[in-house]
Design an enzyme around this catalytic site. Structure first.
Site, PDB file in Angstrom:
ATOM      1  N   GLU A 268       0.830  -1.210   0.000  1.00 12.69           N
ATOM      2  CA  GLU A 268       0.000   0.000   0.000  1.00 12.69           C
ATOM      3  C   GLU A 268       0.858   1.250   0.000  1.00 12.69           C
ATOM      4  OE1 GLU A 268      -2.565   0.102   3.357  1.00 12.69           O
ATOM      5  OE2 GLU A 268      -4.003  -1.320   2.561  1.00 12.69           O
TER       6      GLU A 268
ATOM      7  N   GLU B  35      -6.156  -7.401  -0.022  1.00  9.93           N
ATOM      8  CA  GLU B  35      -6.517  -7.071   1.357  1.00  9.93           C
ATOM      9  C   GLU B  35      -7.836  -6.322   1.378  1.00  9.93           C
ATOM     10  OE1 GLU B  35      -3.378  -5.227   3.670  1.00  9.93           O
ATOM     11  OE2 GLU B  35      -4.817  -3.884   4.611  1.00  9.93           O
TER      12      GLU B  35
END
Length: 611
Positions: free
Chosen positions: A426, A536
């Protein structure tokens, strides 16, 4: 006092929350500065017309370039237009199938936006039924926290405006749309107010990189009455933007009459006439993991991740950070066997912490050993396994760190179909910004992420020519649309074009915070032809905590299923937070019992087991 209709910044609250981050792994947001006011609409009298919604025609349309025009047809019938068509040598284009409320069919960049015609009245280019016969669909009603307004959806949109506000965009209706430069389009809708007032509409860039209007005459302002007006605005797109937004601003500035608004039959059409707002593009149908037998090789084609050449998707779990005690104790054989057997999971993700906690930077041996244990157990249990470089700052680490690690993993495990490389979890913000200081305007750019990714991909492909590689995307892997505008392609590897094969892009969401806005970005990315993989996701808020949001989780699951997007839930942990599937104190060494599962855990198990 005339109102000026600026364009909405991206941090709003209530019906839709803007600026949310994936703070389960860190993050925050700031409010971008809105641009200045836009132009007005001028209208003149003309003969009445019987209908604002003519029947739809063939989806075969051709190209032309037409200057902007606007028509408003009410019970007193006023029309104004100025149209100067120009010729085009482009051949007719068939509008490709794209999605309705929850899905997007496989399409390429070249077929995403329809070419236009001077007289073609086709179905709407929006992915939602603009008659609202089926409710809200992909439309979002965005309300600033300072304004006690509301949107309802029942055969039309009702906007309740009880007070004035400081900006017109404090109550705004939004829908994603993609446009192509120099092509002609028409916006059509019906609208009235409970008293005379004004409103504005526009198609803008949606805050990334700015809020510039795509209309050839900038944003438009309308005078509303208590009778329905049939609005038609024809324009030429001044730029190409596959992640633009149709916006309607209903906020009332001080000194103006406060009045509610009703709007219906919203559509955007290729060409110069209105079409049928209920005729939306075709719906894709997903197949889950039913057609996936064993662990076949993963490839990509267009916007699809294929398993043994077949469409479908897989579901599973992500482990918590390997570098934290809340997660590291679950990196063992019993957990993998529990997921494979009792949960029917096809996927597990080993989230190797890099610079958080006792991560790979400080303790490479222990973290790599945990990951390898999971990889070996996944192979033994016929599961796919994601090797995840779990960080928010990969581009700031030593340049050789990730390439050398993934080259080692490719050497050891690359011959197994099971292995998937996730080379950047991320990305958040540049220059060390994080948390509340990390907003959309400060985010690490796709260009920076891509520059980091290319040498890592090269290191893997020099050893493993074909296993799937997943690349993180801007702002906690939410801005997949930006990656889709400049994907990793053969030209990025002039010495070996095949290095660009089998690349997918990371999409993350937390259902309590990320809703239609993030799905709209995913829709744009799919239309632009890139495959997505949700490595995720959470059923709670972006912090990883908060209440379980079943309704929004269900909507996301339907979206992923319909579009064949595989996913791993965050996370296998007994940390005292909403995203954990296990209650605090659960026995990680020996798997877990049903009574150990949290509300989230019970929900996620059901989704995975029946995927």
């Amino acid at each position: 006092m005339k109102q000026s209709f600026g364009l909405a910044p991206q941090k709003l609250l209530s019906v839709m929350l803007f600026g949310s981050t994936l703070a389960a792994c860190g993050g925050g947001s700031t409010t971008p500065t809105p641009p200045t006011a836009s132009s007005q609409v001028s209208v003149s009298s003309a003969a009445p017309t019987s209908s604002s919604v003519p029947p739809a025609v063939s989806s075969v349309i051709s190209s032309s370039s037409v200057v902007s025009s606007i028509s408003v047809v009410s019970s007193t019938s006023v029309v104004s237009s100025s149209v100067a068509p120009s010729s085009s040598s482009q051949p007719p284009v068939v509008v490709s199938s794209i999605a309705s409320s929850s899905s997007v069919s496989s399409v390429s960049n070249s077929s995403m936006a329809a070419s236009s015609a001077g007289s073609a009245g086709v179905g709407t280019l929006l992915d939602s039924d603009g008659t609202f016969a089926n409710g809200q669909a992909l439309f979002t009603g965005n309300i600033d926290a300072s304004l006690n307004a509301s949107f309802t959806w029942d055969g039309e949109v009702n906007v309740t405006i009880p007070t004035t506000s400081t900006e017109t965009w404090h109550a705004q209706l939004i829908h994603a749309i993609g446009l192509t430069q120099d092509e002609q389009y028409t916006i059509c809708f019906r609208i009235k107010a409970s008293a005379e007032r004004t409103m504005g509409f526009n198609i803008d860039q949606g805050g990334s990189p700015g809020y510039a209007s795509l209309l050839s005459t900038d944003a438009q302002e309308l005078d509303l009455t208590t009778s329905y007006q049939n609005v038609k605005h024809t324009f030429t797109a001044v730029m190409t933007d596959t992640s633009a937004r149709l916006t309607m601003s209903f906020g009332v500035l001080a000194g103006n009459a406060v009045a509610n608004v009703q709007v219906d039959d919203i559509g955007v059409y290729a060409g110069a006439v209105c079409g049928d707002p209920s005729q939306t593009p075709a719906v894709a149908v997903g197949s889950g993991s039913d057609n996936i037998v064993g662990v076949p090789a993963i490839t990509t084609e267009g916007n699809q991740v294929l398993f043994g050449g077949q469409t479908g998707s897989i579901a599973g779990m992500s482990l918590f950070w390997s570098s934290h005690g809340d997660g590291s104790k679950f990196y063992n054989q019993n957990v993998v066997e529990k997921l494979s057997g009792d949960w029917n999971a096809r996927l597990i993700r080993a989230a190797m912490g890099i610079n958080e906690g006792d991560g790979y930077l400080n303790n490479p041996g222990a973290n790599k050993a945990r990951v390898e244990d999971i990889v070996q157990q996944a192979i033994a249990n016929d599961m796919y396994v994601i090797i995840d470089w779990h960080t928010h700052d990969a581009e700031e680490h030593p340049a050789n760190l990730a390439p050398e690690f993934f080259a080692e993993m490719a050497t050891t495990y690359g011959a197994n179909n099971h292995v998937i490389y996730e080379i950047y979890n991320e990305p958040d913000c540049s220059n060390g910004l994080s948390g509340a200081n990390c907003g959309w305007d400060e985010k690490t750019t796709w260009a920076e992420i891509k520059a980091y990714a290319l040498p890592v991909i090269r290191a893997i492909r020099a050893i493993d020519p074909d296993n799937l590689i997943i690349v993180g995307t801007p702002y906690y892997s939410q801005f997949v649309d930006e990656a889709s505008e400049d994907p990793i392609v053969a030209a990025d590897f002039p010495d070996n074009a095949a290095y660009a094969d089998n690349i997918a892009y990371t999409l993350h969401f937390y259902a309590g915070s990320h809703k239609q806005q993030e799905r709209n970005r995913a829709i744009t990315a799919l239309k632009n032809g890139i495959p997505l993989f949700v490595t995720e996701w959470g059923s709670v808020g972006a912090s990883g905590d908060g209440a379980f949001d079943k309704a929004e989780s269900d909507t996301w699951m339907e979206f992923l299923y319909d579009n064949n997007i595989s996913h791993a839930n965050w996370s296998i942990s007994d940390k005292a937070e909403g995203a954990s599937i296990l209650k605090p104190g659960s026995n990680g060494a020996n798997g877990w019992n049903e009574s150990d599962l949290t509300e989230t855990g019970l929900y996620v198990k059901d989704k995975i087991k029946n995927w």
